[in-house]
Write a protein that holds these residues in place. Structure first.
Motif, PDB file in Angstrom:
ATOM      1  N   GLU A 137       0.842  -1.207   0.000  1.00 37.43           N
ATOM      2  CA  GLU A 137       0.000   0.000   0.000  1.00 37.43           C
ATOM      3  C   GLU A 137       0.874   1.253   0.000  1.00 37.43           C
ATOM      4  OE1 GLU A 137      -3.648   1.686  -0.427  1.00 37.43           O
ATOM      5  OE2 GLU A 137      -3.246  -0.467  -0.220  1.00 37.43           O
ATOM      6  N   ASP A 138       1.962   1.258   0.778  1.00 39.80           N
ATOM      7  CA  ASP A 138       2.870   2.405   0.782  1.00 39.80           C
ATOM      8  C   ASP A 138       3.505   2.603  -0.588  1.00 39.80           C
ATOM      9  OD1 ASP A 138       2.310   2.788   3.448  1.00 39.80           O
ATOM     10  OD2 ASP A 138       4.061   1.660   4.147  1.00 39.80           O
ATOM     11  N   GLU A 139       3.934   1.512  -1.204  1.00 39.34           N
ATOM     12  CA  GLU A 139       4.569   1.602  -2.520  1.00 39.34           C
ATOM     13  C   GLU A 139       3.598   2.171  -3.553  1.00 39.34           C
ATOM     14  OE1 GLU A 139       7.705   1.357  -5.150  1.00 39.34           O
ATOM     15  OE2 GLU A 139       7.687   0.981  -2.993  1.00 39.34           O
ATOM     16  N   VAL A 140       2.327   1.724  -3.503  1.00 38.63           N
ATOM     17  CA  VAL A 140       1.326   2.224  -4.437  1.00 38.63           C
ATOM     18  C   VAL A 140       1.104   3.729  -4.234  1.00 38.63           C
ATOM     19  CG1 VAL A 140      -1.116   2.101  -5.084  1.00 38.63           C
ATOM     20  CG2 VAL A 140       0.197   0.000  -4.725  1.00 38.63           C
ATOM     21  N   THR A 141       0.961   4.146  -2.974  1.00 37.31           N
ATOM     22  CA  THR A 141       0.701   5.564  -2.689  1.00 37.31           C
ATOM     23  C   THR A 141       1.868   6.443  -3.135  1.00 37.31           C
ATOM     24  OG1 THR A 141      -0.626   4.895  -0.785  1.00 37.31           O
ATOM     25  CG2 THR A 141       0.045   7.192  -0.890  1.00 37.31           C
ATOM     26  N   LEU A 142       3.103   6.017  -2.880  1.00 40.66           N
ATOM     27  CA  LEU A 142       4.273   6.791  -3.304  1.00 40.66           C
ATOM     28  C   LEU A 142       4.328   6.924  -4.821  1.00 40.66           C
ATOM     29  CD1 LEU A 142       6.973   5.364  -0.853  1.00 40.66           C
ATOM     30  CD2 LEU A 142       6.023   7.677  -0.838  1.00 40.66           C
ATOM     31  N   SER A 143       4.022   5.814  -5.538  1.00 44.94           N
ATOM     32  CA  SER A 143       4.046   5.882  -6.999  1.00 44.94           C
ATOM     33  C   SER A 143       2.945   6.793  -7.526  1.00 44.94           C
ATOM     34  CB  SER A 143       3.890   4.473  -7.578  1.00 44.94           C
ATOM     35  OG  SER A 143       4.995   3.659  -7.231  1.00 44.94           O
ATOM     36  N   LEU A 144       1.780   6.820  -6.885  1.00 45.71           N
ATOM     37  CA  LEU A 144       0.700   7.705  -7.321  1.00 45.71           C
ATOM     38  C   LEU A 144       1.095   9.175  -7.126  1.00 45.71           C
ATOM     39  CD1 LEU A 144      -2.431   5.792  -5.961  1.00 45.71           C
ATOM     40  CD2 LEU A 144      -1.661   5.955  -8.336  1.00 45.71           C
ATOM     41  N   TYR A 145       1.668   9.477  -5.963  1.00 43.20           N
ATOM     42  CA  TYR A 145       2.147  10.850  -5.729  1.00 43.20           C
ATOM     43  C   TYR A 145       3.210  11.236  -6.770  1.00 43.20           C
ATOM     44  CZ  TYR A 145      -0.173  12.156  -1.359  1.00 43.20           C
ATOM     45  OH  TYR A 145      -1.100  12.534  -0.405  1.00 43.20           O
ATOM     46  N   GLU A 146       4.091  10.309  -7.063  1.00 46.43           N
ATOM     47  CA  GLU A 146       5.144  10.587  -8.033  1.00 46.43           C
ATOM     48  C   GLU A 146       4.549  10.887  -9.403  1.00 46.43           C
ATOM     49  OE1 GLU A 146       9.255   8.503  -9.722  1.00 46.43           O
ATOM     50  OE2 GLU A 146       7.860   7.377  -8.450  1.00 46.43           O
ATOM     51  N   GLY A 147       3.531  10.077  -9.800  1.00 43.10           N
ATOM     52  CA  GLY A 147       2.892  10.329 -11.090  1.00 43.10           C
ATOM     53  C   GLY A 147       2.193  11.669 -11.134  1.00 43.10           C
ATOM     54  N   ILE A 148       1.514  12.041 -10.037  1.00 41.51           N
ATOM     55  CA  ILE A 148       0.815  13.327  -9.995  1.00 41.51           C
ATOM     56  C   ILE A 148       1.809  14.482 -10.118  1.00 41.51           C
ATOM     57  CG2 ILE A 148      -0.558  14.845  -8.521  1.00 41.51           C
ATOM     58  CD1 ILE A 148      -1.822  12.290  -7.327  1.00 41.51           C
ATOM     59  N   LEU A 149       2.891  14.456  -9.339  1.00 45.90           N
ATOM     60  CA  LEU A 149       3.879  15.540  -9.352  1.00 45.90           C
ATOM     61  C   LEU A 149       4.544  15.666 -10.716  1.00 45.90           C
ATOM     62  CD1 LEU A 149       5.437  14.863  -5.840  1.00 45.90           C
ATOM     63  CD2 LEU A 149       4.065  16.856  -6.488  1.00 45.90           C
ATOM     64  N   LEU A 150       4.907  14.532 -11.322  1.00 48.40           N
ATOM     65  CA  LEU A 150       5.554  14.583 -12.632  1.00 48.40           C
ATOM     66  C   LEU A 150       4.609  15.130 -13.702  1.00 48.40           C
ATOM     67  CD1 LEU A 150       7.470  11.187 -12.489  1.00 48.40           C
ATOM     68  CD2 LEU A 150       8.484  13.467 -12.441  1.00 48.40           C
ATOM     69  N   ALA A 151       3.340  14.735 -13.633  1.00 43.02           N
ATOM     70  CA  ALA A 151       2.376  15.251 -14.602  1.00 43.02           C
ATOM     71  C   ALA A 151       2.155  16.747 -14.412  1.00 43.02           C
ATOM     72  CB  ALA A 151       1.061  14.486 -14.464  1.00 43.02           C
ATOM     73  N   GLU A 152       2.118  17.207 -13.165  1.00 43.35           N
ATOM     74  CA  GLU A 152       1.954  18.635 -12.897  1.00 43.35           C
ATOM     75  C   GLU A 152       3.156  19.431 -13.429  1.00 43.35           C
ATOM     76  OE1 GLU A 152      -0.449  20.346 -11.863  1.00 43.35           O
ATOM     77  OE2 GLU A 152      -1.793  19.065 -10.709  1.00 43.35           O
ATOM     78  N   MET A 153       4.316  18.823 -13.426  1.00 42.21           N
ATOM     79  CA  MET A 153       5.527  19.498 -13.893  1.00 42.21           C
ATOM     80  C   MET A 153       5.712  19.366 -15.403  1.00 42.21           C
ATOM     81  SD  MET A 153       8.005  18.253 -10.759  1.00 42.21           S
ATOM     82  CE  MET A 153       9.477  19.036 -11.394  1.00 42.21           C
ATOM     83  N   GLY A 154       4.733  18.744 -16.104  1.00 40.50           N
ATOM     84  CA  GLY A 154       4.807  18.604 -17.552  1.00 40.50           C
ATOM     85  C   GLY A 154       5.595  17.418 -18.036  1.00 40.50           C
ATOM     86  N   ARG A 155       6.050  16.567 -17.149  1.00 36.86           N
ATOM     87  CA  ARG A 155       6.816  15.373 -17.529  1.00 36.86           C
ATOM     88  C   ARG A 155       5.843  14.180 -17.610  1.00 36.86           C
ATOM     89  NH1 ARG A 155      11.341  16.441 -12.983  1.00 36.86           N
ATOM     90  NH2 ARG A 155      12.090  14.350 -13.549  1.00 36.86           N
TER      91      ARG A 155
END
Length: 280
Positions: free
Chosen positions: A71-89
């Motif tokens: 569950e921790d791994e899933v949540t960290l990857s979701l946050y990572e995807g959100i931040l990267l998408a917000e930054m245009g990556r």
């Protein structure tokens, strides 16, 4: 800034490190899990304050914790995807979303996001489902491996043959005609012996009837009478048994082996022989 914590391959490696949890003690796992939770709280606050770079750094630090749950791994990857998408990556954000959905296909975003990010996330979910569908269907088709300790399957009953209803089948009987010679020979020999015995008894009777001169005393007469009766009894008995043997041989030859056993017996009352029993 180092990019190893932001790529899809780094996320996949992070997911594989979950295997080391087996060798971690419960106390250290609980402590590490609490540490990950503190990182998640920090990441959420930095995201809400639009401090995306610092939030990504926190994700890198959290992913270095060895005792992470799925569950921790899933949540960290979701946050990572959100931040990267917000930054245009977008490409790297898509890889992070995919890493999370491969671990948990029904996962939801941990925070409210812009519609474009939500749309990107759902498109990645559909892609993951399409990629996993062949694997799931293959697992459903392939039967589970049978344990060697299980008993072998019981064979299914044979299908009835059309037109054969009501027909009882029996194994061919044993051909007894080849053995018919044995009782025939024995029965024939007994018949001959019985005939000889009967002839001897008739001879003793003839001596008594013709007043044979050799029967001079009362004792001679009694002995002749006794011998006649004895030979008569023996003769009738042998004739009866011999006849039964010949009859058995005839049945074995002509019937080829009776379904019911032949049971014949011979009895005598001293003057006659009687055959009794069951004949098929």
């Amino acid at each position: 800034m180092p990019q190893t914590g932001l790529s899809g391959s780094r996320s996949l490696r992070s997911a594989l490190t979950l295997a080391v949890l087996v060798g971690v003690s419960p106390a250290s796992h609980a402590a590490a899990n609490q540490e990950v939770q503190r990182y998640l709280i920090s990441i959420r606050r930095l995201y809400e304050n639009l401090e995306y770079e610092r939030a990504l750094n926190q994700i890198q630090l959290a992913q270095q914790q060895k005792a992470r749950s799925t569950e921790d791994e899933v949540t960290l990857s979701l946050y990572e995807g959100i931040l990267l998408a917000e930054m245009g990556r977008v490409e790297q954000g898509t890889a992070a979303f995919k890493a999370a959905l491969l671990l948990k296909p029904e996962a939801q975003l941990p925070v409210p996001v812009a519609p474009k990010i939500s749309k990107l996330f759902e498109s990645v979910r559909q892609q993951v489902k399409r990629e996993m569908a062949p694997l799931l269907s293959q697992q459903q088709v392939e039967p589970p491996a049978r344990s060697p300790s299980l008993a072998p399957p019981v064979p299914a009953p044979a299908a009835p043959v059309p037109g054969a209803e009501g027909v009882s089948q029996r194994a061919p009987g044993r051909d007894l005609r080849r053995y018919a010679l044995v009782p025939a020979a024995v029965g024939g020999g007994l018949l001959v012996a019985g005939g000889v015995s009967w002839a001897i008894s008739r001879g003793e009777r003839g001596r008594l009837r013709d007043d044979d001169p050799s029967l001079a005393t009362r004792e001679d007469v009694d002995r002749s009478v006794s011998r006649g009766r004895t030979w008569q009894t023996v003769g009738f008995s042998l004739l009866g048994v011999g006849a039964a043997g010949v009859a058995t041989a005839a049945g074995m030859y002509f019937l080829g082996g009776p379904e019911r056993p032949v049971s014949l017996g011979v009895s005598t009352d001293g003057t006659s022989a009687m055959i009794h029993g069951r004949w098929p």
